[in-house]
Design an enzyme around this catalytic site. Structure first.
Site, PDB file in Angstrom:
ATOM      1  NE  ARG A 194      -9.444  -0.289   3.492  1.00 46.98           N
ATOM      2  CZ  ARG A 194      -9.125   0.364   2.389  1.00 46.98           C
ATOM      3  NH1 ARG A 194     -10.034   1.129   1.796  1.00 46.98           N
ATOM      4  NH2 ARG A 194      -7.922   0.285   1.878  1.00 46.98           N
ATOM      5  CG  HIS A 252      -2.091   0.935   1.058  1.00 42.37           C
ATOM      6  ND1 HIS A 252      -2.065   2.252   1.414  1.00 42.37           N
ATOM      7  CD2 HIS A 252      -3.327   0.703   0.540  1.00 42.37           C
ATOM      8  CE1 HIS A 252      -3.232   2.801   1.136  1.00 42.37           C
ATOM      9  NE2 HIS A 252      -4.023   1.892   0.604  1.00 42.37           N
TER      10      HIS A 252
END
Ligand code: AMX
Length: 425
Positions: A318, A309
């Site tokens: 998430r 990321h």
């Protein structure tokens, strides 16, 4: 109890005063600089926007109005929208008033379906979703009020009206796109007794499993917002800053979400998982076989989808929420099992590989396998529910921007000659 509009009316004067004080007292203070690398490199890390709806912390992941996402996973998406807009979760009556308003505004005008029916059969589902949004622009309350000459300080009210109408209608448009594009039979009427997420699940018509509605609520909560500088959020706020209404701005933002480096990544992750199963006779391979598959992928110069990321430096909460859901609902599903095993193996491999700054999974590593479990097998559709959810963030950011009377976005660009002169080249 306070309706969403009443709560905002209560809060906005204090927000304006707070920002006004900062600008008046400390307006000249620098909070960021820009290097040449950043100017050529997508402005990574340049702090040049204010967005109070949410924050992405490298360690904790998404934080919505000060509350870490992991503490919100059991909330309804409508509650999250109220929180994004106001900074407070609604009480029961506040939630009901928002849901009632959404139900009252949910009917999609018939011309939208005619426009979608006229589109080429192979149009991408995101093109259909964004066209459906754009063709409703004539309904904008903001535009009407603007043309009537309403004061700037009140723009947020009609922006909120447009937000609620758009969100109320999106599930029906998105479900229509699914059923038409993939020839699933005629549209399914909404059920006025159902909440926003459950109604979307119902209108898609992919599964009778009552867990599908729970999954859809969770999916809508998890993808709702991710600060203000990602492609879809930044695009939406830029378009809206020209006072183009939310029909223009949301459609533009979601056009950005449709890119493979943004919202389209989830379909690539599922492709990776299904590729593993296919290679191993549709059985979950052993850990050694999985490790070999991952190394082979890396050694052939490809990335492991769903890992890494730009901002996060830990497991995305998430992803953890999807993992918990899968463990509860479909622990034996082969695609889910592969996702679960990969999570135990890939971070160590990526660390040993030594390139990715973040070896941990992101949201996309798990979501596709769960959509697949419930029978949604059409990969090109996977960005659409992401878009329905992200509309909450984009709309709440637009309400915030109009509440704060944020001016038109206009950063300065420079020419290469100027940079060369600056550095004496
Ligand atoms: N597998 C293998 N290599 C990876 C990797 C992964 N999952 N993630 C990063 N790397 C590599 C990069 O390709 C880069 O290699 P290079 O120096 O040869 O170009 C190096 O590690 C450094 O990259 P980084 O700074 O850690 O990542 P980034 O900020 O440039 O990119 C991201 C972030 C997500 C695009 C990247 O991690 C990636 O490609 N991941 C796989 C695809 C994916 O999961 N995308 C979804 C992201 C979530 C979303 O926005 N929906």
């Amino acid at each position: 109890m306070a309706t969403l509009k009443e709560k905002l009316a209560e809060k906005i004067p204090a927000w304006r005063e707070r920002a006004g004080k900062l600008v008046n007292k400390h307006g000249d203070r620098a909070i960021s600089g820009v290097t040449i690398q950043q100017a050529y490199g997508g402005m990574r890390g340049v702090k040049g926007l204010v967005c109070d709806t949410s924050l992405v912390d490298p360690q904790k992941g998404l934080i919505i109005r000060g509350i870490p996402l992991k503490d919100l996973v059991h909330k309804m998406p409508e509650e999250i929208f109220y929180l994004l807009c106001t900074g407070e979760l609604p009480d029961k009556a506040g939630l009901k008033s928002l849901q009632d308003e959404m139900s009252a505004k949910a009917k999609v005008p018939g011309y939208v379906f005619k426009v979608l029916d006229a589109m080429p059969e192979d149009s991408h589902p995101m093109v259909l979703l964004d066209t459906g949004i754009l063709c409703m622009e004539r309904e904008s309350v903001f535009k009407k009020k603007y043309d009537e000459g309403v004061a700037k300080g009140e723009y947020w009210e009609s922006t909120l009206d447009d937000s609620i109408t758009l969100m109320a209608r999106l599930p029906a448009v998105a479900a229509y796109v699914y059923r038409r594009r993939f020839k699933k039979g005629g549209p399914i009427d909404p059920d006025p007794k159902l909440d926003w997420g459950a109604n979307y699940a119902h209108m898609l018509g992919v599964s009778d499993d009552p867990e599908f509605a729970n999954f859809m609520r969770l999916y809508l909560v998890l993808h709702c917002d991710h600060e203000g500088g990602n492609v879809s959020a930044f695009t939406c706020r830029t378009v809206n800053s020209a006072l183009s209404d939310l029909y223009y701005a949301l459609s533009a933002g979601l056009n950005g979400l449709a890119g493979p480096l943004h919202g389209l990544a989830n379909q690539e992750c599922l492709g990776f998982v299904l590729g593993i199963l296919e290679k191993h006779g549709n059985k979950v391979p052993s850990d050694d076989q999985l490790k070999k598959f991952v190394w082979d992928t890396l050694n052939s110069g490809r990335v492991i989808p769903g890992y890494g990321h730009a901002v996060l430096r830990a497991t995305d909460p998430r992803f953890s929420a999807f993992l918990d859901f899968g463990k509860r609902v479909c622990p034996e599903d082969p695609a889910f099992k592969v996702v679960e095993r990969l999570f135990t193996l890939v971070p160590d491999i990526l660390m040993e590989h030594g390139k990715a700054k973040n070896p941990w999974p992101n949201v996309d590593a798990g979501s596709g396998s769960l959509l697949y479990h419930f029978g949604m097998k059409e990969f090109p559709y996977y960005t659409v529910p992401f878009g329905v959810s992200r509309a909450m963030g984009l709309c709440s950011q637009a309400v915030e921007a109009r509440a704060m009377m944020t001016p038109i976005t206009r950063p300065k660009s420079v020419v290469t000659d100027w940079i060369e002169k600056e550095v004496g080249m």
